[in-house]
Design an enzyme around this catalytic site. Structure first.
Site, short mmCIF file in Angstrom:
data_model
loop_
_atom_site.label_atom_id
_atom_site.label_comp_id
_atom_site.label_asym_id
_atom_site.label_seq_id
_atom_site.Cartn_x
_atom_site.Cartn_y
_atom_site.Cartn_z
CB CYS A 59 -0.86 0.02 1.25
SG CYS A 59 -1.80 -1.47 1.49
NE ARG A 65 4.61 1.73 -1.26
CZ ARG A 65 5.36 1.94 -0.19
NH1 ARG A 65 6.45 2.66 -0.31
NH2 ARG A 65 5.04 1.46 0.98
CD1 TRP A 89 -0.39 -5.56 -3.71
CD2 TRP A 89 -0.17 -6.52 -1.70
NE1 TRP A 89 0.14 -6.81 -3.89
CE2 TRP A 89 0.29 -7.42 -2.68
CE3 TRP A 89 -0.13 -6.91 -0.36
CZ2 TRP A 89 0.78 -8.69 -2.36
CZ3 TRP A 89 0.36 -8.17 -0.05
CH2 TRP A 89 0.81 -9.05 -1.05
CG ASN A 139 0.60 2.15 3.71
OD1 ASN A 139 -0.48 2.19 3.13
ND2 ASN A 139 1.69 2.72 3.24
N GLY A 140 -0.15 -1.31 6.50
CA GLY A 140 0.19 -2.22 7.60
C GLY A 140 -0.97 -3.14 7.93
CD GLU A 169 18.12 -12.08 -8.68
OE1 GLU A 169 17.65 -12.72 -7.75
OE2 GLU A 169 17.76 -10.92 -8.95
CE LYS A 174 15.03 -10.89 -10.35
NZ LYS A 174 14.97 -9.85 -9.38
CD GLU A 192 10.41 -10.67 -9.61
OE1 GLU A 192 11.61 -10.83 -9.35
OE2 GLU A 192 9.68 -9.92 -8.96
CG HIS A 212 20.61 -36.90 -7.18
ND1 HIS A 212 21.08 -38.15 -6.86
CD2 HIS A 212 21.68 -36.16 -7.54
CE1 HIS A 212 22.40 -38.15 -6.99
NE2 HIS A 212 22.79 -36.96 -7.41
CE LYS A 226 11.54 -2.21 -5.75
NZ LYS A 226 12.33 -3.25 -6.43
C1 F6R Z 1 12.56 -9.89 -6.80
C2 F6R Z 1 12.37 -8.96 -5.70
C3 F6R Z 1 12.13 -9.51 -4.34
C4 F6R Z 1 12.91 -8.69 -3.30
C5 F6R Z 1 12.52 -9.15 -1.89
C6 F6R Z 1 13.29 -8.42 -0.82
O1 F6R Z 1 12.74 -9.22 -8.00
O2 F6R Z 1 12.37 -7.78 -5.88
O3 F6R Z 1 12.46 -10.86 -4.27
O4 F6R Z 1 14.27 -8.87 -3.53
O5 F6R Z 1 11.15 -8.92 -1.70
O6 F6R Z 1 13.04 -7.05 -0.84
P1 F6R Z 1 13.98 -6.03 -0.09
O7 F6R Z 1 15.31 -6.11 -0.74
O8 F6R Z 1 13.32 -4.71 -0.25
O9 F6R Z 1 14.05 -6.48 1.34
#
Ligand code: F6R
Length: 611
Positions: free
Chosen positions: A2, A27, A76, A100-101, A480, A484, A487, A503, A606
């Site tokens: 949010c 976000r 959100w 928020n929260g 990683e 990417k 997602e 395995h 985000k």
């Molecule tokens: C993937 C991504 C998430 C963040 C994770 C941690 O692209 O963005 O996996 O890396 O949510 O977020 P932070 O770094 O803000 O703690």
């Protein structure tokens, strides 16, 4: 997650609120709304869906109105589905709030208020706070807010309006971040400085338990005992262009292209006399020599950067490192002791699980070092030591440049740990730093060479499922790459240690299934190649990301590699910083070719500020 905005000043504020909300779209959200003072009432306009499709259409249907103060929100959904009624602002005509929260005891509050005759329309936890504010209201907003927050449990950042105080906005926070922006004859509220950068770069950071009473001329801060607090004005060093697309199709692409620059900004100030320098946070060689264990904790991409750190620290310093997913670490009763170092990695500095992991480490007395991008964020403030990654704002939900600089930080740390523990001498440390300083130009070469990634993406876009494989550092990188892709392109993918395929997982391989093999480590190359042959002989289409000296003849029908992606040469140990770029761009182009909303992938936020 949010987002909160607020404005009070002399200008017509609907456009300002909407514009600020749009800056928070990155976000992740599923509904949006605003509440404004209009004559003697609070007018609320809100709708499910994106701002352009929902809120803007609703606003266009409204008869003309003007207002110079109001609050806004992007929601959100956590409690209650995304819907008009569950959208914020929420209130009853006398009080309106954005939140928020998560309010943990909202059921108890609802029961209490229901007994007092209150009705509830939404399924949200927020409505319990709005109605409790109304119940506690005694004509004095600060008393009312203090009484209310004493009764709520959980995390919150609140923007609050009282109908009877139309020249004032109020804000309060615990856990979830909130700032008060200071303009010229106008003031702002925001959950994130990017929301207001277009109007001001000056802001006050609200601390947990603090309350702000805001007018167009200024702000007064109070603690929960109604004592006045003086706060220091901060200046954001991010400018508005950093938070805009600047001609790129998506923020993600822009941020991938910014990586050479982000690397330099993060690395260069941390090099003194040719070796990494951690004195800015008080991390001395003596401390580094005495830590018994090193833990690295984060979520998602931040944890993947930690995986790179583990490999590099162990390799160079011969010191064991445990990497943990924050949500696991916090509940697994880790064997932490006061003479351990816990490195906490987070772009936002607000991730709930990561923050809880930090709090746990602090409570045990371990030393904590936060590697964080957002200045002044909760994790940055709660850690015993903090170093900022200086990547500038990362707007794309899918992390790229933040991962890059987090991983770069792992190298700086590894070199210094190794040097402090005499595992490498000064000459070797300088040599490593010199080679690290070459990495931004190699990243630039990858960024400049986008055609080959587009070609690979065109082969992947119709896949249902694929695998990423690698060994050692290449396995860390595969994690990683796989994250990417899944997602943003919504293609199922998994990363596997190449040697582990046999395995069980190799049974998934069928004709045409793409396998992306990362093979940048020369000592493991032959081993990975054997795994590539195994999947190829079972029908896989193989994309291999490898150093340019690992040559393939595309015309050779016997080559197990269908699509080689060649990388500029660097020392094997440093290759993750180079090889991640193709993995990011392959994911980016796959999602873009599928016409997906690359910067706002479905179901994602985000900054994950709830557990
Ligand atoms: C993937 C991504 C998430 C963040 C994770 C941690 O692209 O963005 O996996 O890396 O949510 O977020 P932070 O770094 O803000 O703690």
């Amino acid at each position: 997650m949010c987002g909160i905005v607020g404005y009070i000043g002399a200008k017509e504020c609907t456009a300002i609120l909407v514009n600020s909300l749009k800056k928070l779209e990155y976000r992740g959200y599923d509904s949006a709304g605003i509440a404004l003072f209009e004559d003697d009432r609070i007018k609320t306009v809100k709708a499910k869906g994106k701002i352009d499709e929902g809120l803007m259409k609703r606003l266009a249907e409204e008869p003309h109105f003007t207002a110079t103060a109001g609050i806004g929100h992007t929601r959100w959904a956590t409690h209650g589905e995304p819907s008009d009624i569950n959208s914020h602002p929420i209130g009853n005509g006398r009080v309106s709030i954005v939140h928020n929260g998560i309010i943990e005891n909202y059921r108890k509050i609802k029961e209490f208020l229901t007994d007092k005759g209150y009705g509830f329309e939404s399924q949200t936890d927020t409505e319990a706070v709005a109605k409790l504010l109304d119940y506690n209201y005694n004509g004095d907003p600060i008393d009312t807010i203090i009484k209310t927050i004493a009764d709520i449990e959980g995390a919150y950042a609140l923007g609050i309006m009282f109908r009877e105080h139309k020249n004032r906005l109020f804000a309060a926070r615990k856990e979830s971040p909130l700032i008060v922006g200071k303009g010229n004859g106008e003031m702002f509220i925001a959950s994130d400085v990017t929301a207001i950068l277009e109007y001001t770069r000056e802001y006050y950071l609200l601390e947990p338990g603090e309350i702000a009473d805001i007018t167009s001329d200024g702000v007064k801060f109070y603690d929960i005992h109604k004592n006045r607090i003086e706060k220091e004005l901060q200046t954001a060093d991010w400018d508005i262009s950093a938070a805009e697309k600047g001609g790129y199709a998506h923020f993600m692409l822009k941020e991938i292209c910014e990586q050479p620059d982000a690397l330099k900004k993060t690395i260069n100030p941390r090099i003194k006399d040719g070796v990494p320098d951690f004195s800015e946070c008080g991390l001395t060689d003596e401390k580094l020599r005495n830590y018994h264990h090193i833990y690295i904790v984060g979520c998602g991409s931040a944890m993947h950067a930690g995986m790179v750190g583990k490999y590099v620290i162990e390799k160079l310093a011969r010191t064991p490192v445990v990497v943990d997913i924050a949500s696991e670490f916090r509940y697994r009763d880790p064997l932490l002791a006061p003479d351990d170092l816990v490195v906490i990695i987070s772009q936002s500095g607000e991730t709930a699980d990561t923050k809880a992991a930090l709090e746990l480490a602090n409570s045990i007395g371990a030393d904590t070092l936060a590697i964080v991008n957002v200045v002044g964020s909760s994790i940055a403030r709660e850690a015993k030591m903090v170093m900022y990654t200086l990547a500038g704002p990362e707007i794309s939900v899918c992390s790229t440049k933040a991962y890059m600089v987090q991983a770069a930080f792992m190298y700086l740390l590894a070199f210094r740990v190794a040097y402090a523990r005499n595992a490498i001498d000064e000459a070797e440390c300088r040599q490593l730093i010199a080679e690290l300083a070459e990495i931004p130009s190699k990243v630039q070469q990858c960024v400049d060479d986008q055609a080959q990634y587009q070609k690979v993406a065109s082969k992947l876009m119709s896949a249902d499922s694929l695998l990423y494989i690698g060994r050692g550092l290449d396995y860390a990188l595969s994690m990683e790459g796989s994250l990417k892709l899944k997602e943003i392109s919504y293609i199922h993918s998994e990363s596997y240690a190449a040697g582990e395929l046999k395995h069980g997982t190799i049974s998934l391989i069928e004709e045409g299934m793409p396998v992306i093999a990362v093979a940048t480590q020369h000592d493991l190359y032959k081993k990975t190649m054997s795994n590539i042959k195994e999947v190829k002989s079972r029908g896989a289409t193989v994309i291999m990301v490898c150093s340019e000296d690992m040559k393939f003849d595309e015309a050779d029908n016997d080559s197990p590699v269908d699509y080689p992606v060649m990388l500029p040469l660097a020392r094997d140990l440093l290759m993750p910083l180079v090889a991640v770029v193709p993995l990011q761009l392959i994911a980016y182009y796959t999602a873009a070719l599928k016409n997906f909303d690359v910067d706002h992938p479905r179901n994602l936020a985000k900054s994950v500020t709830v557990e």
